[in-house]
Design an enzyme around this catalytic site. Structure first.
Site, mmCIF file in Angstrom:
data_model
loop_
_atom_site.group_PDB
_atom_site.id
_atom_site.type_symbol
_atom_site.label_atom_id
_atom_site.label_comp_id
_atom_site.label_asym_id
_atom_site.label_seq_id
_atom_site.Cartn_x
_atom_site.Cartn_y
_atom_site.Cartn_z
ATOM 1 N N ASP A 210 35.134 82.802 -34.601
ATOM 2 C CA ASP A 210 34.149 81.768 -34.313
ATOM 3 C C ASP A 210 32.834 82.088 -35.026
ATOM 4 O O ASP A 210 32.379 83.238 -35.018
ATOM 5 C CB ASP A 210 33.919 81.678 -32.807
ATOM 6 C CG ASP A 210 33.106 80.462 -32.423
ATOM 7 O OD1 ASP A 210 33.684 79.368 -32.397
ATOM 8 O OD2 ASP A 210 31.897 80.607 -32.162
ATOM 9 N N ASN A 218 23.690 73.186 -37.533
ATOM 10 C CA ASN A 218 23.868 71.738 -37.679
ATOM 11 C C ASN A 218 22.659 70.966 -37.174
ATOM 12 O O ASN A 218 22.186 70.016 -37.810
ATOM 13 C CB ASN A 218 25.122 71.283 -36.923
ATOM 14 C CG ASN A 218 26.389 71.402 -37.757
ATOM 15 O OD1 ASN A 218 26.336 71.471 -38.982
ATOM 16 N ND2 ASN A 218 27.528 71.440 -37.096
ATOM 17 N N ASP A 227 28.346 72.365 -43.278
ATOM 18 C CA ASP A 227 29.569 72.348 -44.082
ATOM 19 C C ASP A 227 29.549 73.440 -45.143
ATOM 20 O O ASP A 227 30.558 74.108 -45.391
ATOM 21 C CB ASP A 227 29.730 70.988 -44.756
ATOM 22 C CG ASP A 227 30.104 69.890 -43.771
ATOM 23 O OD1 ASP A 227 30.449 70.213 -42.625
ATOM 24 O OD2 ASP A 227 30.041 68.716 -44.163
ATOM 25 N N ASP A 253 33.979 74.954 -35.919
ATOM 26 C CA ASP A 253 33.521 76.173 -36.602
ATOM 27 C C ASP A 253 34.430 77.349 -36.289
ATOM 28 O O ASP A 253 34.023 78.499 -36.402
ATOM 29 C CB ASP A 253 32.087 76.500 -36.172
ATOM 30 C CG ASP A 253 31.980 76.761 -34.676
ATOM 31 O OD1 ASP A 253 32.810 76.225 -33.929
ATOM 32 O OD2 ASP A 253 31.073 77.508 -34.258
#
Length: 343
Positions: A210, A218, A227, A253
C-alpha cells in the site's frame, strides 16, 4: 484395363468438381471476416468498460477486504469467450489445412488418371468422350490450384484474427495506468498458484503493498500527480523483482505481489528491500520532490489455504503495519490467522 482407367477418371472428375466448387474460399473468407467482426465487438466493449472502471478507481483509494471470489461476471465471460473462440479458430484452421491437403492429393491423383487415359488405347468411338474427360480433369486440377491459393489467404485471415483476439484478451487483463496485471488477472494467477502448491508443494509468498498517505497526494496535488506517483512506484517495485515474480495493481493505490518459490523469510527480506528502495527514491512532480513510503504485509502459502485465506492473512499483516504508523513490513504465519477485522 483401359475401360477401368477411363471409368475411374470419369468418376473422380465428377466427384471432385462439385467438391472444389463448394469450397471456393470466397465463401470461407466471408465467414472468417464475419466471425472476426462478431468476436471482436464484445472484446472492444469490455476494453472500454475496464478502462472506465480503472478511471473511477483513480478517484480515491477505496480499498476493500480482498475476496478472490468476487470476480466480475464480464471478466469471467471474456475469459470463457476467448477460450471458445480460440477453439473455433483452431478447428477452422485444421479444416482448411485438411482441405488444402485434399486438394493437393486429388490433383496428384487426377494427374495420374490423366496420364493413364492419355496412354490408353481407346476405341475411335470414345475419342470425343476421351477429349471431354481430359478437359474436365484439366479444369478440376486448375480449380484445385486456385482453391489452394484461396485457402492460403483464409489461413492468413485466421492468423490475423488469432493475434487480434490475444491482443484484446491481454488488454482486459492489464491495468491501463501502470501496465501491470489488473485485479482480474491477479485473481486468476493466485488461484493457479494455490492449485500448483496443493499439487507440487512448492512454496510461494504473497505481498500486499500500500502507498502510504496516497489520498493526501491526490487531494493536494490532483489525480494526475497521483497517477504519476503510482507509475513511479510500480516501476521501482518491478525493478526489484525477478522475471518469474507476478506484480499486479490490486486496486487504487494498492499492489499485490506473488513471489514464486519463496518462503516467508526471504519474502520478508525482499519486502524490506522494496520499502527501502522506494523510501530512498526521489519522486519529483513539477519541481516539487515527494517522499513516498510503503506499507507491506507478507504471507506464505499453506497447504490449507484458499485464495481468500491467503489474501486475508496478507491483508491482516498490512493492517498491523498501518497501526504502527506505516512505512514498514509485517509478516504473518499461518498459525497467527485470526478472524478478519474491518480495515
Amino acid at each position: 484395363m483401359s475401360w477401368f482407367i477411363f471409368s475411374g477418371g470419369l468418376i473422380i472428375g465428377l466427384m471432385l468438381h462439385p467438391f472444389a466448387r463448394m469450397l471456393k474460399s470466397d465463401g470461407i473468407n466471408y465467414v472468417l471476416d464475419l466471425i472476426g467482426q462478431i468476436v471482436t465487438a464484445p472484446f472492444s466493449a469490455l476494453v472500454e468498460y475496464f478502462q472506465k472502471r480503472a478511471d473511477l478507481n483513480k478517484a480515491g483509494r477505496g480499498v476493500e477486504l480482498p475476496n478472490a471470489s468476487k470476480i466480475d461476471p464480464r471478466e469471467q465471460q471474456i475469459s470463457d469467450s476467448a477460450q471458445t473462440i480460440r477453439s473455433i479458430l483452431l478447428s477452422l484452421a485444421t479444416a482448411i489445412h485438411r482441405t488444402d491437403r485434399a486438394a493437393s492429393d486429388s490433383s496428384q491423383a487426377l494427374w495420374e488418371v490423366r496420364a493413364g487415359i492419355e496412354q490408353a488405347d481407346l476405341p475411335d468411338e470414345l475419342a470425343a468422350a476421351h477429349a471431354l474427360l481430359i478437359a474436365e480433369i484439366d479444369r478440376v486440377i486448375a480449380s484445385n490450384s486456385e482453391l489452394k491459393g484461396e485457402l492460403a489467404s483464409s489461413q492468413a485471415i485466421l492468423a490475423t484474427q488469432r493475434e487480434q483476439i490475444e491482443a484484446l484478451k491481454t488488454a482486459v487483463r492489464i491495468d491501463g495506468l501502470t501496465q501491470l496485471a489488473n485485479r482480474a488477472y491477479f485473481d486468476e494467477k493466485l488461484l493457479e498458484m494455490i492449485s500448483l502448491h496443493q499439487r507440487y508443494k512448492e512454496p510461494f509468498a504473497l505481498m500486499m503493498i500500500d502507498v502510504d498517505y496516497f489520498k493526501a497526494i491526490n487531494d493536494s496535488h490532483g489525480h494526475q500527480a497521483g497517477d504519476r506517483i503510482l507509475k513511479g512506484v510500480s516501476f521501482k517495485i518491478k525493478a526489484t523483482l525477478r522475471e518469474s515474480d507476478f506484480l499486479a495493481r490490486f486496486g487504487g493505490d494498492e499492489f499485490a505481489l506473488v513471489l514464486i518459490k519463496a518462503s516467508l523469510q526471504p519474502a520478508t527480506v525482499l519486502a524490506e528491500k522494496i520499502c527501502t528502495n522506494v523510501r530512498e527514491s526521489r519522486f519529483i512532480l513539477d519541481g516539487t520532490e515527494f517522499k513516498v513510503t510503503l506499507s507491506i504485509g507478507v504471507a506464505e502459502v499453506h497447504a490449507n489455504d484458499t485464495p481468500e485465506t491467503l489474501l486475508e492473512r496478507a491483508d491482516k499483516a498490512l493492517y498491523l503495519v498501518k497501526e504502527r504508523g506505516r512505512d514498514g513490513v509485517e509478516a504473518k504465519k499461518y498459525e497467527e490467522v485470526s478472524p478478519a477485522e474491518d480495515v
